[in-house]
Design a protein around this motif. Structure first.
Motif: not given
Lengths: 277, 205
Positions: B78-79, B85, B82-83
């Motif tokens: 997820k990290r 995801w 980032g955007q």
């Protein structure tokens, strides 16, 4: 001889202690504004500084998705050149340096290679010493001075490192790019130099500064032919690589999907940490 | 003090300690959890019955079994995306998590083949929040070099899991995020997945 050693040791010890006592608290070059900032972000240093905007770091902390915020792009105006240079360096590493150090590795025992590295490290002491001073890290400067005295004498001209093993004096990794960073110089655009590898505008200026401070530069300038100077540097880097066995470079680029970006990001993150240090 | 009294006080002390430890165990400490996992991993690497190049596959599998539960691959993916995801469908997310876990496995488990007695030492741990903690360790190599490794952890209903590893200031997740961003700027998500698949295909063969 022994008298001489004891004498120098005594002298440096006094010098060291006077230095540390005078400035027991290292004078911070940072402004109060940064100190406050540091307190806030102490635990999320890397989250916050590197390519992550504040808002994103905050929402990360709360565990929300919060990833809408665009990560600011790394300044890389020379990208076509840099990518070409990265390709060149990668080839140079795999087809030139790697075969050399692998052969060198099999011939020379690791202890000998570490000694050679120690010797070079010891000669380079002025670079670290002066940068400690520039960063008003007087404790570090004292440590470097003391290390130099111990290693040059007891450590047989720097081939051994008794300052670390016996006196627990750690080498202070300080360079001029870091000094400039501590004085808040912007990092500028990302540059990949042939053979030297990733850098940026600030660290390139830093590299020039360090080269001037480096006694080896002066030795090769005055006493060596250009080819000998180049040979010396090549030998030093091969020796260094042979201890590391190229691990640092390969552990960044090998698992990467896009090795160029991976190396760029790793370089910038690592520099950021060193400047914060 | 007579003997009986000493014995009984020791007895009560022990009882108290046992009681306390069970109390502490209930809320596991991130630092000890990381170090225990590392120790279990090192035990696999040091196991004489798993030594040698021909046992490499088996050793890696055992090691992965020991250490993978401590990683929160979903959070990492997820990290790292980032955007991007949020734009993914649940199936795509699941596929991505598996692919990313595979990449990390190949990259870091593969490196253990060259393990030669490096020491891993606990430095300190810090709990920022109720749910966030960081554990700092250092690796000491045979030539005396020190590598700082920090584990960022997230508590999920009392279960601590790693969501980022920071080696000498370089965050693993941030590193992949900048790579994914660079790729996604020029090409589609499909192409990114294709690239990752190619990568993990190459590693396993």
């Amino acid at each position: 001889m022994r008298r001489c050693v004891v004498g120098t040791l005594f002298f440096s010890l006094t010098a060291f202690f006077s230095a540390t006592m005078l400035y027991a608290e290292n004078m911070p070059i940072t402004t109060s504004e940064e100190l406050a900032d540091e307190k806030l972000s102490e635990d999320s240093v890397s989250d916050k500084d590197i390519a992550v905007t504040d808002t994103e770091a905050e929402s990360d902390e709360t565990g929300q998705y919060g990833m809408e915020a665009e990560t600011p792009l790394v300044k890389d105006t020379l990208q076509p050149f840099n990518r070409a240079m990265f390709g060149f360096n990668d080839k140079a590493f795999h087809y030139f340096f790697k075969p050399i150090y692998t052969g060198y590795n099999s011939m020379i025992p690791v202890q000998a290679r570490v000694s050679v590295r120690n010797f070079y490290t010891n000669i380079r002491m002025p670079v670290r010493f002066f940068n400690c001073l520039f960063q008003s890290n007087f404790k570090g400067a004292g440590t470097e001075m003391l290390r130099f005295v111990i290693n040059s004498t007891v450590g047989v001209a720097g081939f051994l490192d008794p300052a670390k093993s016996k006196f627990h004096l750690e080498k202070q990794e300080r360079d001029f790019g870091q000094t400039l960073g501590k004085y808040k110089m912007e990092s500028g655009t990302y540059i990949v130099w042939p053979f030297i590898g990733p850098s940026n505008t600030r660290d390139t200026i830093g590299l020039v500064g360090d080269t001037v401070l480096d006694p080896l530069t002066w030795v090769s300038w005055f006493f060596l032919k250009p080819i000998e100077g180049v040979g010396n540097y090549t030998y030093e880097s091969v020796n260094k690589l042979s201890i590391d066995t190229g691990d640092t470079y390969e552990s960044v680029t090998k698992p990467a999907i896009d090795p160029y970006t991976a190396l760029q990001d790793a370089y910038l993150q690592n520099r950021m940490k060193r400047i914060k240090e | 003090m007579n003997k009986k009294k000493v014995m009984s006080s020791i007895f009560y002390g022990v009882v108290l300690l046992i009681g306390m430890s069970s109390f502490l165990w209930a809320d596991e400490n991130p630092g000890t959890l990381v170090m225990e996992t590392i120790d279990r991993g090192l035990a696999v690497l040091k196991d004489p019955s798993l030594k040698g190049a021909e046992k490499s596959q088996e050793r890696k599998q055992r090691l992965w079994k020991e250490i993978s539960p401590i990683f929160n691959f979903e959070e990492m993916s997820k990290r790292a995306l980032g955007q991007h995801w949020k734009k993914r469908s649940p199936e795509e997310k699941k596929e991505f998590v598996d692919l990313f876990a595979n990449i990390l496995k190949d990259a870091y488990i593969g490196k253990t083949d060259t393990y030669s007695g490096e020491k891993i030492v606990f430095v300190k741990d810090k709990q920022d929040d109720k749910d966030y903690a960081s554990v700092q360790t250092k690796i000491i190599t045979n030539t005396g070099a020190v590598i700082l490794v920090e584990y960022r952890m997230l508590s999920n209903a009392g279960k601590w899991q790693i969501y980022d590893v920071i080696i000498e200031g370089v965050s693993l997740v941030n590193n992949y995020r900048s790579q994914f961003n660079t790729i996604l700027m020029k090409s589609s998500y499909k192409e990114l997945v294709q690239k990752i698949k190619e990568k993990s295909g190459k590693e396993t063969t």
